[in-house]
Motif scaffolding. Structure first.
Motif, PDB file in Angstrom:
ATOM      1  N   VAL A  89      -6.562 -56.692  33.192  1.00 54.36           N
ATOM      2  CA  VAL A  89      -6.948 -55.933  32.005  1.00 54.36           C
ATOM      3  C   VAL A  89      -5.724 -55.649  31.137  1.00 54.36           C
ATOM      4  O   VAL A  89      -5.775 -55.760  29.910  1.00 54.36           O
ATOM      5  CB  VAL A  89      -7.644 -54.611  32.388  1.00 54.36           C
ATOM      6  N   ILE A  90      -4.630 -55.278  31.768  1.00 56.03           N
ATOM      7  CA  ILE A  90      -3.400 -54.954  31.027  1.00 56.03           C
ATOM      8  C   ILE A  90      -2.894 -56.180  30.271  1.00 56.03           C
ATOM      9  O   ILE A  90      -2.500 -56.093  29.102  1.00 56.03           O
ATOM     10  CB  ILE A  90      -2.339 -54.390  31.990  1.00 56.03           C
ATOM     11  N   ARG A  91      -2.915 -57.330  30.921  1.00 55.40           N
ATOM     12  CA  ARG A  91      -2.494 -58.558  30.246  1.00 55.40           C
ATOM     13  C   ARG A  91      -3.404 -58.877  29.064  1.00 55.40           C
ATOM     14  O   ARG A  91      -2.938 -59.278  27.985  1.00 55.40           O
ATOM     15  CB  ARG A  91      -2.485 -59.736  31.222  1.00 55.40           C
ATOM     16  N   ALA A  92      -4.703 -58.690  29.255  1.00 51.53           N
ATOM     17  CA  ALA A  92      -5.657 -58.966  28.177  1.00 51.53           C
ATOM     18  C   ALA A  92      -5.443 -58.004  27.014  1.00 51.53           C
ATOM     19  O   ALA A  92      -5.538 -58.401  25.842  1.00 51.53           O
ATOM     20  CB  ALA A  92      -7.085 -58.859  28.701  1.00 51.53           C
ATOM     21  N   GLU A  97      -3.250 -57.297  21.541  1.00 58.87           N
ATOM     22  CA  GLU A  97      -2.380 -56.439  20.733  1.00 58.87           C
ATOM     23  C   GLU A  97      -3.089 -55.145  20.311  1.00 58.87           C
ATOM     24  O   GLU A  97      -3.075 -54.756  19.146  1.00 58.87           O
ATOM     25  CB  GLU A  97      -1.871 -57.202  19.501  1.00 58.87           C
ATOM     26  N   VAL A  98      -3.699 -54.490  21.302  1.00 57.73           N
ATOM     27  CA  VAL A  98      -4.333 -53.212  20.994  1.00 57.73           C
ATOM     28  C   VAL A  98      -3.267 -52.229  20.524  1.00 57.73           C
ATOM     29  O   VAL A  98      -2.102 -52.308  20.935  1.00 57.73           O
ATOM     30  CB  VAL A  98      -5.090 -52.643  22.223  1.00 57.73           C
ATOM     31  N   ILE A 127       1.925 -51.686  32.700  1.00 61.07           N
ATOM     32  CA  ILE A 127       1.714 -51.228  31.322  1.00 61.07           C
ATOM     33  C   ILE A 127       3.054 -51.080  30.605  1.00 61.07           C
ATOM     34  O   ILE A 127       3.224 -51.526  29.463  1.00 61.07           O
ATOM     35  CB  ILE A 127       0.931 -49.895  31.314  1.00 61.07           C
ATOM     36  N   THR A 128       4.013 -50.464  31.263  1.00 63.02           N
ATOM     37  CA  THR A 128       5.337 -50.282  30.669  1.00 63.02           C
ATOM     38  C   THR A 128       5.961 -51.630  30.313  1.00 63.02           C
ATOM     39  O   THR A 128       6.583 -51.787  29.252  1.00 63.02           O
ATOM     40  CB  THR A 128       6.258 -49.530  31.640  1.00 63.02           C
ATOM     41  N   ALA A 129       5.771 -52.612  31.183  1.00 59.68           N
ATOM     42  CA  ALA A 129       6.369 -53.931  30.965  1.00 59.68           C
ATOM     43  C   ALA A 129       5.815 -54.623  29.724  1.00 59.68           C
ATOM     44  O   ALA A 129       6.502 -55.442  29.110  1.00 59.68           O
ATOM     45  CB  ALA A 129       6.155 -54.812  32.190  1.00 59.68           C
ATOM     46  N   THR A 130       4.577 -54.308  29.330  1.00 56.77           N
ATOM     47  CA  THR A 130       3.994 -54.954  28.150  1.00 56.77           C
ATOM     48  C   THR A 130       4.595 -54.430  26.853  1.00 56.77           C
ATOM     49  O   THR A 130       4.540 -55.113  25.833  1.00 56.77           O
ATOM     50  CB  THR A 130       2.472 -54.732  28.085  1.00 56.77           C
TER      51      THR A 130
END
Length: 284
Positions: A89-92, A97-98, A127-130
């Motif tokens: 989900v995090i990758r998606a 680009e939410v 999440i932090t890594a994104t």
């Protein structure tokens, strides 16, 4: 502003959608995502768009996030939850680009001995890594989880646990849902990790006292060792894995990992959190 709430077929996800509407977000700006669309028909009837959103099916995630501005990722909280579910989900969300992501984590995830903490800590790191603008909602325990012991106490007059005198700063799902609705609609919370707890922590002895008040009978608290609690659970028909999990949660409570006097949650929602006795009465 389009907001997708995942896990919308569950109790917390539904409550978050309700609180968003109560805060003035139009139903037409909301999207309810869940593994099974059949469980969302009542939400669709209220004007909320519904999408298949299966954490194990990346195709549904990318499709569901098209045109979405903000995402509330309602986490899966099972000890055997694959880390890959949240990661997908995090990758998606990063690919879509939410503009904002809110994640429902667990209290003190990065240091807690709670069995669920490692799963949530891993998701927080992902999440932090994104680099996405995000708010981490570290929810304490749900008060509703303590309804079971209170209901059994009506007959037995006893509440047992291996939590000793450990305190639990629990709050209700509606309290936490309100905080999620606030956080995803207010950019001031982005970039923050919020430890969210009820205003007044309670022990299992306090729980027994509340049960006594509700049932108008004597209810006592009996502290057990982890081994004794596991044995008791086995007599109730619980499998060994579940019994050990629940005993481990009690051990974390005894060690103080759910205790708090913080008021961040009540400050966010603009009112005191629901009291123990009121939460129990409303759940019975």
């Amino acid at each position: 502003m389009t907001i997708l709430v995942s896990g919308a077929s569950g109790r917390l996800g539904r409550l978050i959608l309700e609180r968003l509407i109560a805060r003035g977000v139009a139903a037409s700006d909301l999207i309810a995502g869940a593994r099974s669309l059949g469980k969302l028909e009542d939400l669709r009837a209220r004007g909320i768009r519904t999408v298949a959103f299966d954490y194990d099916d990346p195709a549904t995630l990318s499709k569901g996030l098209k045109g979405v501005d903000r995402l509330v990722l309602v986490s899966v909280s099972q000890p055997d939850t694959p880390v890959t579910q949240h990661d997908a989900v995090i990758r998606a969300a990063a690919a879509a680009e939410v503009s904002a992501l809110a994640y429902t984590s667990v209290y003190r995830a990065s240091e807690s001995t709670l069995p669920l903490a490692p799963i949530h800590a891993a998701a927080e790191r992902a999440i932090t890594a994104t680099g996405l603008p995000a708010v981490i909602l570290r929810n304490n325990s749900y008060t509703e989880l303590y309804l079971g012991p209170v209901i059994r106490a009506q007959e037995t007059g006893v509440i047992t646990s291996a939590a000793g005198g450990g305190r639990i700063a629990a709050a209700t799902r509606p309290d936490f849902a309100e905080a999620a609705a606030v956080a995803i609609t207010d950019d001031a919370y982005l970039g923050r990790t919020l430890e969210l707890s009820g205003d007044t922590a309670f022990t299992h002895a306090d729980l027994a006292a509340a049960a006594a008040e509700i049932w108008e009978r004597e209810v006592t608290y009996r502290a057990l060792s982890e081994e004794q609690l596991i044995a008791e659970f086995s007599t109730m028909g619980l499998d060994e894995k579940t019994a050990k999990l629940l005993a481990a949660i009690d051990a974390s409570i005894a060690a103080g990992y759910l205790n708090s006097s913080d008021r961040t949650l009540s400050e966010m929602i603009g009112r005191p959190t629901t009291s123990l006795i009121d939460a129990l009465r409303s759940g019975l």
